[in-house]
Design a protein around this motif. Structure first.
Motif, PDB file in Angstrom:
ATOM      1  N   MET A   1      -4.978  -5.782  23.502  1.00 17.09           N
ATOM      2  CA  MET A   1      -5.763  -6.120  22.320  1.00 17.09           C
ATOM      3  C   MET A   1      -6.471  -4.861  21.807  1.00 17.09           C
ATOM      4  O   MET A   1      -7.021  -4.091  22.576  1.00 17.09           O
ATOM      5  CB  MET A   1      -6.797  -7.193  22.673  1.00 17.09           C
ATOM      6  N   ILE A   2      -6.434  -4.705  20.495  1.00 16.83           N
ATOM      7  CA  ILE A   2      -7.090  -3.566  19.857  1.00 16.83           C
ATOM      8  C   ILE A   2      -8.585  -3.864  19.735  1.00 16.83           C
ATOM      9  O   ILE A   2      -8.972  -4.918  19.252  1.00 16.83           O
ATOM     10  CB  ILE A   2      -6.478  -3.306  18.465  1.00 16.83           C
ATOM     11  N   ASN A   3      -9.410  -2.934  20.165  1.00 18.23           N
ATOM     12  CA  ASN A   3     -10.856  -3.150  20.136  1.00 18.23           C
ATOM     13  C   ASN A   3     -11.545  -2.544  18.923  1.00 18.23           C
ATOM     14  O   ASN A   3     -12.741  -2.612  18.795  1.00 18.23           O
ATOM     15  CB  ASN A   3     -11.492  -2.623  21.431  1.00 18.23           C
ATOM     16  N   LYS A   4     -10.792  -1.934  18.047  1.00 15.99           N
ATOM     17  CA  LYS A   4     -11.372  -1.323  16.838  1.00 15.99           C
ATOM     18  C   LYS A   4     -11.328  -2.326  15.690  1.00 15.99           C
ATOM     19  O   LYS A   4     -10.666  -3.357  15.757  1.00 15.99           O
ATOM     20  CB  LYS A   4     -10.580  -0.073  16.479  1.00 15.99           C
ATOM     21  N   ASN A   5     -12.014  -1.998  14.601  1.00 19.30           N
ATOM     22  CA  ASN A   5     -11.994  -2.843  13.407  1.00 19.30           C
ATOM     23  C   ASN A   5     -10.578  -2.860  12.836  1.00 19.30           C
ATOM     24  O   ASN A   5     -10.000  -1.813  12.563  1.00 19.30           O
ATOM     25  CB  ASN A   5     -12.984  -2.314  12.381  1.00 19.30           C
ATOM     26  N   THR A   6     -10.037  -4.070  12.660  1.00 15.83           N
ATOM     27  CA  THR A   6      -8.628  -4.237  12.319  1.00 15.83           C
ATOM     28  C   THR A   6      -8.436  -5.326  11.274  1.00 15.83           C
ATOM     29  O   THR A   6      -9.086  -6.364  11.326  1.00 15.83           O
ATOM     30  CB  THR A   6      -7.831  -4.620  13.595  1.00 15.83           C
ATOM     31  N   LEU A   7      -7.505  -5.075  10.356  1.00 14.18           N
ATOM     32  CA  LEU A   7      -7.079  -6.061   9.359  1.00 14.18           C
ATOM     33  C   LEU A   7      -5.654  -6.470   9.703  1.00 14.18           C
ATOM     34  O   LEU A   7      -4.802  -5.612   9.923  1.00 14.18           O
ATOM     35  CB  LEU A   7      -7.117  -5.440   7.952  1.00 14.18           C
ATOM     36  N   ALA A   8      -5.390  -7.778   9.792  1.00 14.02           N
ATOM     37  CA  ALA A   8      -4.039  -8.287  10.046  1.00 14.02           C
ATOM     38  C   ALA A   8      -3.589  -9.081   8.827  1.00 14.02           C
ATOM     39  O   ALA A   8      -4.335  -9.911   8.307  1.00 14.02           O
ATOM     40  CB  ALA A   8      -4.016  -9.156  11.292  1.00 14.02           C
ATOM     41  N   ILE A   9      -2.362  -8.812   8.369  1.00  7.56           N
ATOM     42  CA  ILE A   9      -1.798  -9.481   7.188  1.00  7.56           C
ATOM     43  C   ILE A   9      -0.492 -10.145   7.600  1.00  7.56           C
ATOM     44  O   ILE A   9       0.408  -9.493   8.121  1.00  7.56           O
ATOM     45  CB  ILE A   9      -1.511  -8.471   6.054  1.00  7.56           C
ATOM     46  N   GLU A  10      -0.368 -11.452   7.345  1.00 16.01           N
ATOM     47  CA  GLU A  10       0.847 -12.172   7.704  1.00 16.01           C
ATOM     48  C   GLU A  10       1.280 -13.034   6.523  1.00 16.01           C
ATOM     49  O   GLU A  10       0.614 -14.002   6.192  1.00 16.01           O
ATOM     50  CB  GLU A  10       0.599 -13.039   8.935  1.00 16.01           C
ATOM     51  N   ILE A  11       2.387 -12.679   5.893  1.00 17.23           N
ATOM     52  CA  ILE A  11       2.897 -13.471   4.767  1.00 17.23           C
ATOM     53  C   ILE A  11       4.421 -13.622   4.830  1.00 17.23           C
ATOM     54  O   ILE A  11       5.088 -13.645   3.818  1.00 17.23           O
ATOM     55  CB  ILE A  11       2.447 -12.894   3.399  1.00 17.23           C
ATOM     56  N   SER A  12       4.947 -13.789   6.048  1.00 13.08           N
ATOM     57  CA  SER A  12       6.394 -13.939   6.192  1.00 13.08           C
ATOM     58  C   SER A  12       6.857 -15.390   6.062  1.00 13.08           C
ATOM     59  O   SER A  12       8.043 -15.681   6.084  1.00 13.08           O
ATOM     60  CB  SER A  12       6.854 -13.376   7.537  1.00 13.08           C
ATOM     61  N   THR A  13       5.907 -16.327   5.926  1.00 10.20           N
ATOM     62  CA  THR A  13       6.228 -17.748   5.729  1.00 10.20           C
ATOM     63  C   THR A  13       5.377 -18.279   4.579  1.00 10.20           C
ATOM     64  O   THR A  13       4.656 -17.521   3.936  1.00 10.20           O
ATOM     65  CB  THR A  13       5.923 -18.579   6.994  1.00 10.20           C
ATOM     66  N   GLU A  14       5.422 -19.609   4.380  1.00  8.09           N
ATOM     67  CA  GLU A  14       4.602 -20.198   3.313  1.00  8.09           C
ATOM     68  C   GLU A  14       3.116 -20.225   3.665  1.00  8.09           C
ATOM     69  O   GLU A  14       2.272 -20.426   2.808  1.00  8.09           O
ATOM     70  CB  GLU A  14       5.089 -21.606   2.952  1.00  8.09           C
ATOM     71  N   LEU A  15       2.779 -20.001   4.942  1.00  8.13           N
ATOM     72  CA  LEU A  15       1.376 -19.897   5.334  1.00  8.13           C
ATOM     73  C   LEU A  15       0.982 -18.424   5.294  1.00  8.13           C
ATOM     74  O   LEU A  15       1.381 -17.641   6.144  1.00  8.13           O
ATOM     75  CB  LEU A  15       1.133 -20.450   6.738  1.00  8.13           C
ATOM     76  N   CYS A  16       0.224 -18.065   4.300  1.00  8.62           N
ATOM     77  CA  CYS A  16      -0.270 -16.687   4.181  1.00  8.62           C
ATOM     78  C   CYS A  16      -1.615 -16.628   4.887  1.00  8.62           C
ATOM     79  O   CYS A  16      -2.488 -17.442   4.616  1.00  8.62           O
ATOM     80  CB  CYS A  16      -0.432 -16.311   2.710  1.00  8.62           C
ATOM     81  N   SER A  17      -1.753 -15.660   5.785  1.00  6.38           N
ATOM     82  CA  SER A  17      -3.008 -15.581   6.529  1.00  6.38           C
ATOM     83  C   SER A  17      -3.482 -14.140   6.662  1.00  6.38           C
ATOM     84  O   SER A  17      -2.688 -13.214   6.738  1.00  6.38           O
ATOM     85  CB  SER A  17      -2.864 -16.232   7.902  1.00  6.38           C
ATOM     86  N   ILE A  18      -4.790 -14.026   6.682  1.00 10.45           N
ATOM     87  CA  ILE A  18      -5.467 -12.751   6.825  1.00 10.45           C
ATOM     88  C   ILE A  18      -6.466 -12.916   7.963  1.00 10.45           C
ATOM     89  O   ILE A  18      -7.125 -13.956   8.072  1.00 10.45           O
ATOM     90  CB  ILE A  18      -6.265 -12.395   5.545  1.00 10.45           C
ATOM     91  N   ASN A  57     -14.226   0.689   4.708  1.00 12.17           N
ATOM     92  CA  ASN A  57     -14.120   2.067   5.213  1.00 12.17           C
ATOM     93  C   ASN A  57     -14.109   2.135   6.739  1.00 12.17           C
ATOM     94  O   ASN A  57     -13.692   3.143   7.307  1.00 12.17           O
ATOM     95  CB  ASN A  57     -15.276   2.930   4.685  1.00 12.17           C
ATOM     96  N   LYS A  58     -14.588   1.090   7.395  1.00 12.33           N
ATOM     97  CA  LYS A  58     -14.643   1.085   8.858  1.00 12.33           C
ATOM     98  C   LYS A  58     -13.395   0.483   9.512  1.00 12.33           C
ATOM     99  O   LYS A  58     -13.308   0.440  10.735  1.00 12.33           O
ATOM    100  CB  LYS A  58     -15.893   0.349   9.323  1.00 12.33           C
ATOM    101  N   ILE A  59     -12.454   0.005   8.706  1.00 13.23           N
ATOM    102  CA  ILE A  59     -11.199  -0.535   9.250  1.00 13.23           C
ATOM    103  C   ILE A  59     -10.343   0.621   9.754  1.00 13.23           C
ATOM    104  O   ILE A  59     -10.108   1.587   9.042  1.00 13.23           O
ATOM    105  CB  ILE A  59     -10.427  -1.352   8.179  1.00 13.23           C
ATOM    106  N   LYS A  60      -9.881   0.524  10.996  1.00 16.90           N
ATOM    107  CA  LYS A  60      -9.090   1.595  11.629  1.00 16.90           C
ATOM    108  C   LYS A  60      -7.597   1.272  11.704  1.00 16.90           C
ATOM    109  O   LYS A  60      -6.768   2.170  11.756  1.00 16.90           O
ATOM    110  CB  LYS A  60      -9.608   1.877  13.047  1.00 16.90           C
ATOM    111  N   TYR A  61      -7.270  -0.031  11.769  1.00 16.26           N
ATOM    112  CA  TYR A  61      -5.871  -0.448  11.895  1.00 16.26           C
ATOM    113  C   TYR A  61      -5.550  -1.567  10.917  1.00 16.26           C
ATOM    114  O   TYR A  61      -6.408  -2.400  10.621  1.00 16.26           O
ATOM    115  CB  TYR A  61      -5.584  -0.972  13.303  1.00 16.26           C
ATOM    116  N   ILE A  62      -4.301  -1.579  10.474  1.00 17.75           N
ATOM    117  CA  ILE A  62      -3.767  -2.723   9.736  1.00 17.75           C
ATOM    118  C   ILE A  62      -2.512  -3.159  10.488  1.00 17.75           C
ATOM    119  O   ILE A  62      -1.618  -2.350  10.748  1.00 17.75           O
ATOM    120  CB  ILE A  62      -3.416  -2.377   8.284  1.00 17.75           C
ATOM    121  N   ILE A  63      -2.477  -4.433  10.858  1.00 15.97           N
ATOM    122  CA  ILE A  63      -1.325  -4.983  11.561  1.00 15.97           C
ATOM    123  C   ILE A  63      -0.551  -5.856  10.578  1.00 15.97           C
ATOM    124  O   ILE A  63      -1.143  -6.700   9.894  1.00 15.97           O
ATOM    125  CB  ILE A  63      -1.743  -5.823  12.776  1.00 15.97           C
ATOM    126  N   ILE A  64       0.759  -5.650  10.510  1.00 22.38           N
ATOM    127  CA  ILE A  64       1.609  -6.463   9.632  1.00 22.38           C
ATOM    128  C   ILE A  64       2.782  -7.021  10.427  1.00 22.38           C
ATOM    129  O   ILE A  64       3.133  -6.505  11.486  1.00 22.38           O
ATOM    130  CB  ILE A  64       2.123  -5.644   8.421  1.00 22.38           C
TER     131      ILE A  64
END
Length: 191
Positions: A1-18, A57-64
């Protein structure tokens, strides 16, 4: 698990989630969207950031999610991540596949513990199956070929699909229970 500030984006199905992990808290937002995902996903991100007073500005990772799944959805997520990376130079992009995200969802919820087949129907009309017991991925190019494989599944096997429309197609010939498990952004944060 990543312990830094992270944004995850998932839109590969009809359920779009952030999902955003920020200062050790997790914030999520999701919406069922079939079309025009590119318009809604940015709105979801903006709302989540604004409502929870997140300093982007404090986000370090984006997971897609790199797929399999909707090719358009995965491409949109990648483009959004690249835009963030251009603007905020220190952001790193992490790409996960749908199978890993769904398996992590199952592991966290401890919902299913038997043999697992995960079937993903993508926008190119391909069906990709992951057999957890054999740790093997196989691609089918038609429902007919896929049908033979699925009908042969034993009672001790769980069939998991990534969207409702695909479940409806399979229900025409597969009468056993089918689970729908979406690859949600929230579960991307725990990988």
């Amino acid at each position: 698990m990543i312990n830094k500030n992270t944004l995850a984006i998932e839109i590969s199905t009809e359920l779009c989630s952030i999902a955003i992990k920020y200062n050790k808290k997790i914030y999520t937002k999701y919406k069922f969207i079939n079309k025009k995902k590119n318009q809604y996903i940015l709105i979801l991100i903006k709302k989540l950031i604004y409502i929870n007073h997140i300093n982007i500005n404090k986000i370090k990772y984006i997971i897609i999610n790199k797929g399999p799944g909707s090719i358009i959805g995965t491409r949109i997520a990648y483009n959004i991540a690249e835009l963030f990376k251009l603007k905020y130079k220190k952001i790193k992009i992490i790409k996960l596949n749908s199978f890993k995200i769904i398996l992590n969802n199952i592991k966290i919820k401890k919902k299913i513990n038997k043999n697992i087949f995960i079937s993903i129907y993508n926008s190119m009309n391909n069906i990709i199956i992951y057999n957890k017991k054999k740790n093997k991925i196989k691609k089918y190019t038609s429902i007919k070929k896929f049908k033979k494989k699925i009908i042969s599944l034993s009672k001790n096997t769980n069939l998991i699909v990534n969207n409702y429309q695909f479940k409806k197609k399979i229900n025409k010939f597969y009468k056993k229970k089918i689970h729908i498990i979406y690859p949600k952004a929230k579960y991307m944060l725990f990988i």
